[in-house]
Write a protein that holds these residues in place. Structure first.
Motif, PDB file in Angstrom:
ATOM      1  N   UNK A 103     -14.427  64.119  28.470  1.00 38.47           N
ATOM      2  CA  UNK A 103     -15.399  65.013  28.834  1.00 38.47           C
ATOM      3  C   UNK A 103     -14.989  65.770  30.057  1.00 38.47           C
ATOM      4  N   UNK A 104     -14.182  65.181  30.920  1.00 37.32           N
ATOM      5  CA  UNK A 104     -13.801  66.188  32.203  1.00 37.32           C
ATOM      6  C   UNK A 104     -12.672  67.106  31.573  1.00 37.32           C
ATOM      7  N   UNK A 105     -11.965  66.571  30.686  1.00 34.38           N
ATOM      8  CA  UNK A 105     -10.613  67.280  30.186  1.00 34.38           C
ATOM      9  C   UNK A 105     -11.274  68.540  29.614  1.00 34.38           C
ATOM     10  N   UNK A 106     -12.370  68.484  28.786  1.00 35.19           N
ATOM     11  CA  UNK A 106     -12.923  69.774  28.131  1.00 35.19           C
ATOM     12  C   UNK A 106     -13.413  70.671  29.197  1.00 35.19           C
ATOM     13  N   UNK A 107     -14.124  70.047  30.165  1.00 35.36           N
ATOM     14  CA  UNK A 107     -15.185  70.654  31.036  1.00 35.36           C
ATOM     15  C   UNK A 107     -14.365  71.759  31.761  1.00 35.36           C
ATOM     16  N   UNK A 108     -13.195  70.884  32.475  1.00 36.26           N
ATOM     17  CA  UNK A 108     -12.121  71.791  33.440  1.00 36.26           C
ATOM     18  C   UNK A 108     -11.648  72.900  32.601  1.00 36.26           C
ATOM     19  N   UNK A 109     -11.079  72.690  31.365  1.00 37.97           N
ATOM     20  CA  UNK A 109     -10.621  73.400  30.615  1.00 37.97           C
ATOM     21  C   UNK A 109     -11.407  74.693  30.251  1.00 37.97           C
ATOM     22  N   UNK A 110     -12.512  74.369  29.894  1.00 41.91           N
ATOM     23  CA  UNK A 110     -13.454  75.259  29.672  1.00 41.91           C
ATOM     24  C   UNK A 110     -13.884  76.360  30.861  1.00 41.91           C
ATOM     25  N   UNK A 111     -13.918  75.440  32.201  1.00 43.95           N
ATOM     26  CA  UNK A 111     -14.651  76.362  33.298  1.00 43.95           C
ATOM     27  C   UNK A 111     -13.735  77.345  33.988  1.00 43.95           C
ATOM     28  N   UNK A 112     -12.170  76.991  33.937  1.00 38.56           N
ATOM     29  CA  UNK A 112     -11.444  77.928  34.694  1.00 38.56           C
ATOM     30  C   UNK A 112     -10.470  78.641  33.791  1.00 38.56           C
ATOM     31  N   UNK A 113     -10.235  79.835  34.225  1.00 33.42           N
ATOM     32  CA  UNK A 113      -9.309  80.365  33.582  1.00 33.42           C
ATOM     33  C   UNK A 113      -7.737  80.298  34.005  1.00 33.42           C
ATOM     34  N   UNK A 114      -6.756  80.474  33.313  1.00 30.31           N
ATOM     35  CA  UNK A 114      -5.298  80.237  33.932  1.00 30.31           C
ATOM     36  C   UNK A 114      -4.776  81.395  34.362  1.00 30.31           C
ATOM     37  N   UNK A 115      -4.388  81.317  35.928  1.00 28.96           N
ATOM     38  CA  UNK A 115      -3.650  82.447  36.568  1.00 28.96           C
ATOM     39  C   UNK A 115      -2.564  81.600  37.333  1.00 28.96           C
ATOM     40  N   UNK A 116      -1.488  82.501  37.217  1.00 29.54           N
ATOM     41  CA  UNK A 116      -0.440  82.148  38.287  1.00 29.54           C
ATOM     42  C   UNK A 116      -0.443  82.058  39.816  1.00 29.54           C
ATOM     43  N   UNK A 117       0.165  81.175  40.273  1.00 28.94           N
ATOM     44  CA  UNK A 117       0.352  81.141  41.648  1.00 28.94           C
ATOM     45  C   UNK A 117       0.923  82.487  42.242  1.00 28.94           C
ATOM     46  N   UNK A 118       1.899  83.020  41.731  1.00 28.77           N
ATOM     47  CA  UNK A 118       2.285  84.421  42.327  1.00 28.77           C
ATOM     48  C   UNK A 118       1.128  85.408  42.178  1.00 28.77           C
ATOM     49  N   UNK A 119       0.290  85.275  41.308  1.00 34.56           N
ATOM     50  CA  UNK A 119      -0.622  86.358  41.318  1.00 34.56           C
ATOM     51  C   UNK A 119      -1.956  85.876  42.385  1.00 34.56           C
ATOM     52  N   UNK A 120      -2.096  84.864  42.390  1.00 35.54           N
ATOM     53  CA  UNK A 120      -3.267  84.185  43.250  1.00 35.54           C
ATOM     54  C   UNK A 120      -2.887  84.150  44.678  1.00 35.54           C
ATOM     55  N   UNK A 121      -1.611  83.856  44.818  1.00 34.79           N
ATOM     56  CA  UNK A 121      -1.076  83.330  46.387  1.00 34.79           C
ATOM     57  C   UNK A 121      -0.050  84.027  46.807  1.00 34.79           C
ATOM     58  N   UNK A 122       0.689  84.647  45.891  1.00 35.08           N
ATOM     59  CA  UNK A 122       1.867  85.456  46.236  1.00 35.08           C
ATOM     60  C   UNK A 122       2.827  84.498  46.465  1.00 35.08           C
ATOM     61  N   UNK A 123       3.111  83.351  45.860  1.00 32.08           N
ATOM     62  CA  UNK A 123       4.217  82.410  45.918  1.00 32.08           C
ATOM     63  C   UNK A 123       4.337  81.883  44.813  1.00 32.08           C
ATOM     64  N   UNK A 124       6.018  81.347  44.574  1.00 29.92           N
ATOM     65  CA  UNK A 124       5.853  80.721  43.185  1.00 29.92           C
ATOM     66  C   UNK A 124       5.080  79.456  42.812  1.00 29.92           C
ATOM     67  N   UNK A 125       4.942  78.462  43.835  1.00 29.18           N
ATOM     68  CA  UNK A 125       4.224  77.317  43.580  1.00 29.18           C
ATOM     69  C   UNK A 125       3.415  76.871  44.545  1.00 29.18           C
ATOM     70  N   UNK A 126       2.054  76.759  44.273  1.00 29.92           N
ATOM     71  CA  UNK A 126       1.249  76.461  45.476  1.00 29.92           C
ATOM     72  C   UNK A 126       0.123  75.324  44.800  1.00 29.92           C
ATOM     73  N   UNK A 127       0.511  74.065  45.000  1.00 25.67           N
ATOM     74  CA  UNK A 127      -0.534  73.086  44.338  1.00 25.67           C
ATOM     75  C   UNK A 127      -2.067  73.218  45.117  1.00 25.67           C
ATOM     76  N   UNK A 128      -3.196  73.724  44.350  1.00 25.30           N
ATOM     77  CA  UNK A 128      -4.419  73.708  45.191  1.00 25.30           C
ATOM     78  C   UNK A 128      -5.411  73.495  43.893  1.00 25.30           C
ATOM     79  N   UNK A 129      -6.716  73.305  44.247  1.00 23.84           N
ATOM     80  CA  UNK A 129      -7.791  73.087  43.390  1.00 23.84           C
ATOM     81  C   UNK A 129      -8.083  74.706  42.795  1.00 23.84           C
ATOM     82  N   UNK A 130      -8.554  74.833  41.429  1.00 26.72           N
ATOM     83  CA  UNK A 130      -8.841  75.919  40.869  1.00 26.72           C
ATOM     84  C   UNK A 130      -9.668  76.663  41.786  1.00 26.72           C
ATOM     85  N   UNK A 131      -9.545  78.096  41.987  1.00 29.59           N
ATOM     86  CA  UNK A 131     -10.631  78.855  42.799  1.00 29.59           C
ATOM     87  C   UNK A 131     -11.585  79.549  41.633  1.00 29.59           C
TER      88      UNK A 131
END
Length: 201
Positions: free
Chosen positions: A80-108
């Motif tokens: 249930x959770x896997x499908x819900x989260x996959x459906x709820x958020x779109x994929x976007x790279x950290x470079x695009x969102x945070x201007x850094x190669x890797x940054x672990x955070x909750x989806x925005x």
């Protein structure tokens, strides 16, 4: 084939996910890794970008209070959770969102990348009563040998993988992924080398 792959890994020294593979560790990981649960070979550093996660999200590095224990219930909630989260958020790279190669955070509201999806799934499943020691963040190389992150659900039937690339939850050995490192289920703030599946056989 396995010998050629091992020599190639040793020559490269560093896998694309940034995990240093030494001769001794490769020797430990040699041979098929088809067990029900992923092995923990030795303590390693956390992945690049994971720094600060335990401070920002205490639940990401704790085991919490558990109420769900049976494999059937775990799988029902996980699907249930896997499908819900996959459906709820779109994929976007950290470079695009945070201007850094890797940054672990909750989806925005904008989205997140693979490790962000995995964090959100861990958060939701723990809130639903799944014990934290059954939920481990893991770094892998996908089938194209690209760095990727997933959430591993430890059940009595084996380690199952929640992945933002698919709604199907499968046993780790059926993913085709090369598992590199994973949170220690007994102390999630620590990470262990895994080196199983994929190029390891």
């Amino acid at each position: 084939r396995a010998g050629r792959l091992t020599r190639r890994i040793l020559r490269a020294s560093v896998l694309s996910a940034g995990v240093i593979v030494g001769t001794a560790v490769v020797a430990e990981a040699a041979g098929p890794q088809s067990g029900a649960h992923l092995p923990a070979l030795k303590r390693v550093s956390a992945p690049i970008g994971f720094d600060g996660v335990c401070e920002r999200y205490a639940w990401a590095c704790e085991n919490g209070t558990a109420s769900v224990k049976s494999t059937a219930d775990l799988m029902k909630l996980a699907n249930r959770v896997n499908r819900s989260v996959n459906r709820q958020f779109r994929e976007i790279a950290d470079e695009t969102q945070y201007n850094r190669p890797e940054y672990w955070a909750l989806p925005t509201a904008v989205g997140g990348d693979c490790e962000d999806f995995a964090l959100r799934k861990r958060q939701e499943l723990m809130a639903l009563g799944v014990p934290g020691e059954r939920l481990m963040l893991a770094t892998v190389l996908d089938r194209q040998r690209q760095a990727h992150a997933v959430l591993v659900l430890r059940t009595n039937a084996g380690d199952m993988v929640l992945d933002n690339l698919t709604n199907r939850i499968v046993h780790w050995s059926a993913t085709g992924y090369t598992f590199l490192r994973m949170q220690d289920p007994d102390a999630p703030s620590r990470w262990n080398a895994v080196f199983a599946g994929g190029v390891f056989g």
